[in-house]
Each structure stands twice: as C-alpha cells, then as structure tokens.
Design an enzyme around this catalytic site. Sequence first.
Site, PDB file in Angstrom:
ATOM      1  N   LYS A  89       1.299   3.823  -3.254  1.00  0.00           N
ATOM      2  CA  LYS A  89       0.849   5.213  -3.076  1.00  0.00           C
ATOM      3  C   LYS A  89       2.012   6.182  -3.294  1.00  0.00           C
ATOM      4  O   LYS A  89       1.834   7.262  -3.872  1.00  0.00           O
ATOM      5  CB  LYS A  89       0.252   5.409  -1.683  1.00  0.00           C
ATOM      6  CG  LYS A  89      -1.095   4.735  -1.474  1.00  0.00           C
ATOM      7  CD  LYS A  89      -2.204   5.335  -2.334  1.00  0.00           C
ATOM      8  CE  LYS A  89      -2.718   6.644  -1.777  1.00  0.00           C
ATOM      9  NZ  LYS A  89      -3.884   7.148  -2.580  1.00  0.00           N
ATOM     10  N   TYR A 126       0.825  -1.214   0.000  1.00  0.00           N
ATOM     11  CA  TYR A 126       0.000   0.000   0.000  1.00  0.00           C
ATOM     12  C   TYR A 126       0.856   1.260   0.000  1.00  0.00           C
ATOM     13  O   TYR A 126       0.714   2.132  -0.875  1.00  0.00           O
ATOM     14  CB  TYR A 126      -0.925  -0.038   1.220  1.00  0.00           C
ATOM     15  CG  TYR A 126      -1.635   1.271   1.510  1.00  0.00           C
ATOM     16  CD1 TYR A 126      -2.476   1.863   0.575  1.00  0.00           C
ATOM     17  CD2 TYR A 126      -1.479   1.906   2.743  1.00  0.00           C
ATOM     18  CE1 TYR A 126      -3.138   3.057   0.848  1.00  0.00           C
ATOM     19  CE2 TYR A 126      -2.138   3.098   3.020  1.00  0.00           C
ATOM     20  CZ  TYR A 126      -2.956   3.668   2.071  1.00  0.00           C
ATOM     21  OH  TYR A 126      -3.604   4.843   2.353  1.00  0.00           O
TER      22      TYR A 126
END
Length: 493
Positions: free
Chosen positions: A244, A240
């Site tokens: 990102k 994640y």
Amino acid sequence: MAFQMELACILQSLEHKSILVTGSTGFLAKIFVEKLLRVQPLVKRLFLLIRATNDETAKQRLQNDVMEKEVFRILREKHGKDFYSFIWDKVTPVAGDIACENLGIEEKSMKEEMWREINVIVNVAATTNFDERYDVSLITNTMGAKHVLEFAKKCVKLEILLHVSTAYVSGEKAGLILEKPFNMETLNGIMRLDIEAEMKLANERLRELRDNGASRKAETIAMKELGIQRARFFGWPNTYAFTKAMGEMLLGQLRENVPLVIMRPTIISTTYREPFPGWIEGTRTFDVFIMNYGKGKLRCVPIDRRMILDVIPGDMVVNAMMVSMVAHSNQPSLFIYQIGSSVRNPLCISMLIDSAYHYFSKNPCITNDGKPIRVSTLTIFNTMASFRRYMTLRYKIPLKGLGLANVVFFQHFNRLYRDSSRKYNFINRLMGLYEHFFFFKGRFDDFNSEKFRAAMKDDGMVDGMFCFDPKCIDWEEYLMKIHIPGVVKYLLE
C-alpha cells in the site's frame, strides 16, 4: 470562505455526478455506495467495478454480493418494491480489475462512456491480508493504484481521485505520525526503493517455482514468505502495509495535475450510526482475537496493556471520504488525511480486553452441543520474548514429547499430534503477523481532518449527516453494545 460554502452544500455538490467506485464488493465500498444512494438519490450514475468474467456476471455479483446485503436494508425499506428499479437506474456494474491496464474493461464503448462521463473516482480496491502472496499484493495494492491513476487521466470531466490507503503505511514508527506523502524511500533508510525491481523479483521467483514443478500450495507459501521478507527488509511489518505504501509512492510520483486525495484510515470497525449501528463484513485486525477469546480458544496474549488501539467506525471513514471529495474537487494538488481516534479520543487496549471479558461473561458463545463457553481473564505477557518462552514450555516441548510417543507407539497419537501441531503453528503465525500491533507506540496525527471538522461546526446538517469526529464515541458503550455484538453476529451467522 469558499471552503465552508462547499461543505454547507455538500449534498448539492454530489447531484448529477458520475462516480466510479473500485473494490465495490468490499466492506467500506458497500457503506460508501449505500450512503451515497440514500442521502443523494439525484446522483447521476455509479459505475461499480466488479471482478467478473463479463458484465452479466458482474450484474449478478452486484445483486448477490452487494445489494442483497443487510447494509442496504434501510434503502430497500425506503424504496420498497421499486428498490431494484431505483438501483438499475443509478448503478452500472462494470466487469474489470484494477490489476489490469484500463482496469481490465474490455468493452470499448463502456470505456469511452466512462472516460466521457466520470467526475469522481473512488479507489477502495485492495487485498488487505497482511501476508498476501507478494505477486498478488504488488499487482493489486501497488500497480492497481497506478492503473486507476492512468484511467483517471483519461476522464475528461474528472474533478477528484480519492484513493483509500491505510494509516499503517507508516510501519512501526513511534510518537506522532504526520500526514506526510511518501517519496521513493524505505522506512529504514537503507536504500531508495525500486518498485520495478520488486515486480521483477516477484515474477522471477514465481517463474522459478513453476519451472521446478512446485505445487500450488508450495507456490503460495513461498510467495507469501517472499512478501513478508521484502517488507521487513525495507522496514515495513507486513506485505499489506508495504505494498500500500508503494501504491502511494506511485500516485505521488505520477499524479501530474490530477486532483488527488489519499485517505489513510486506521483500523476500521463496525458502523457507529449509519445506516444502523454494528454492521460489519469481514474480520478486522482485532476481531480475530475477540472471537477466539469468546470461543475459549485464546487464553493468553502478548500485549502492552497501556497501548492505544486506533479504531474508527466504517461510517465515519465514509463520511470523511465524501466531505474530502467535495472540498477538494478541481483542486490540482495532493491532499492526505489520516482518519483515526488515537489523538482525539484514544482507546486503550485494556478497555477492549475488559469489555470482551464482560461481554462474553454475560453473553457466552455456545458449543455445538449447546453448552455455554465460559471465558476467564486473559493472561497478559508484556513482551514477545516472555510469550515465546511460555509457548515453548507450555506447548512446544510437550508437543515434541507427543511426537516422539507417536513414533514409538506406531502413530497411535497421530490425529492428536496433527491437531496440536496445527493449533500451535496457527497461534505462532497469528502472533507473528500481529506483533507490531501488540506493542505499537505511534499515534496518528489528524490535523487536516480536524480542519475539516472545525469548518463543519457552524453547519449542523453537515456535522450530523457527515460526522467523523471520534470524540463523540463512548468507547465502552460502543464496544459492549455495538462492536462486539456486531462481530459476533457476523461471524456466527
């Protein structure tokens, strides 16, 4: 100053604006949409991008998965029987997906209308699973950001693009973490990051798995493992945060003259004030541990009791988003804001642990047969090594013994062995995923946000309606009366 004048008329600045919101069925987007419709009903149009096969299905999802949720209760009460008349007058559901070029919007007339009318784009869409499949996380968190930017460049009236990222793109850095943009660089400095090569690697691995006839389950496990491997190879703790960060890199590299705000919230928690205290949807990072503890499933945890847990309520994040949208409208630069509490009003993890114990002691969870679950104080391990030793002696070795007995006695203990193995593997996987949080030693600088707050102090209306100052939070009261009850309500509904 013009900056202060803009803040003083923030509501007026949102009048007659057309705004695109991606990820509109998610937790943060719902708070954003509800707040905007409640405080500025004169907004011209909200285009809400929803993953659906067509616009009719998107409309159904908007009604069922967004407007019928409790977070819109105040707005429903305000408009009464005219609620949906108001909604359909202001809101246009759009079938699409940021994973696709042109956001997956197929209808030509809809795309042209959006390019002609949109003033503001708020990109909240993301997959937030720490161990998401690498291909899924790349196409959503990384390439999705690029697709939103490309769409923004076609909007002739665009005033601002606001991209919601996460403060944890910084990885596992210690000390004060500044509000700095990313270049195409890795956290560990071993090489320059090549996003195209990462996309190619993920696609080749996926093709290899399918050519070899891997099951859907095996494919998912392998692609999740690839994501974690690549993230940690470059210095990020999970898929994640890594994907990102790459999304931010692409935005910075390809922005040109698009006015861009990157918002980096820390751990987003239940609403503090608006539209009412304690609303949450989905489980945040530490809520998993709160509930497993309350249910008597968590008795020990590896953690530094002195660690600062950086938490910020969802409505404060939304307030910061709205203020930054107005303040940087039509300013062709990049602005970065870290929205958190670790510098201004730090929350020590020991307070969360103690609050959870006191809350569940007074308000125990109930078993299926109606008996209260009694919680005990958590056993704390100061290092992951000591925790793993405990898990080996307390669970792994006995589990191996049970496995051997199961073989000797012709699978007599098969069910017990499977259940015990599943629980052991779940705990190990959970602790591995969240290990960097347990011993995180960074604090997120919010100097840019503090400049906003300083400009807002002379304007009581803005400071009240758009407050995002964590100093006003009494953490013990918030945890005991707002956050933990909100999490319990959501998860036990």
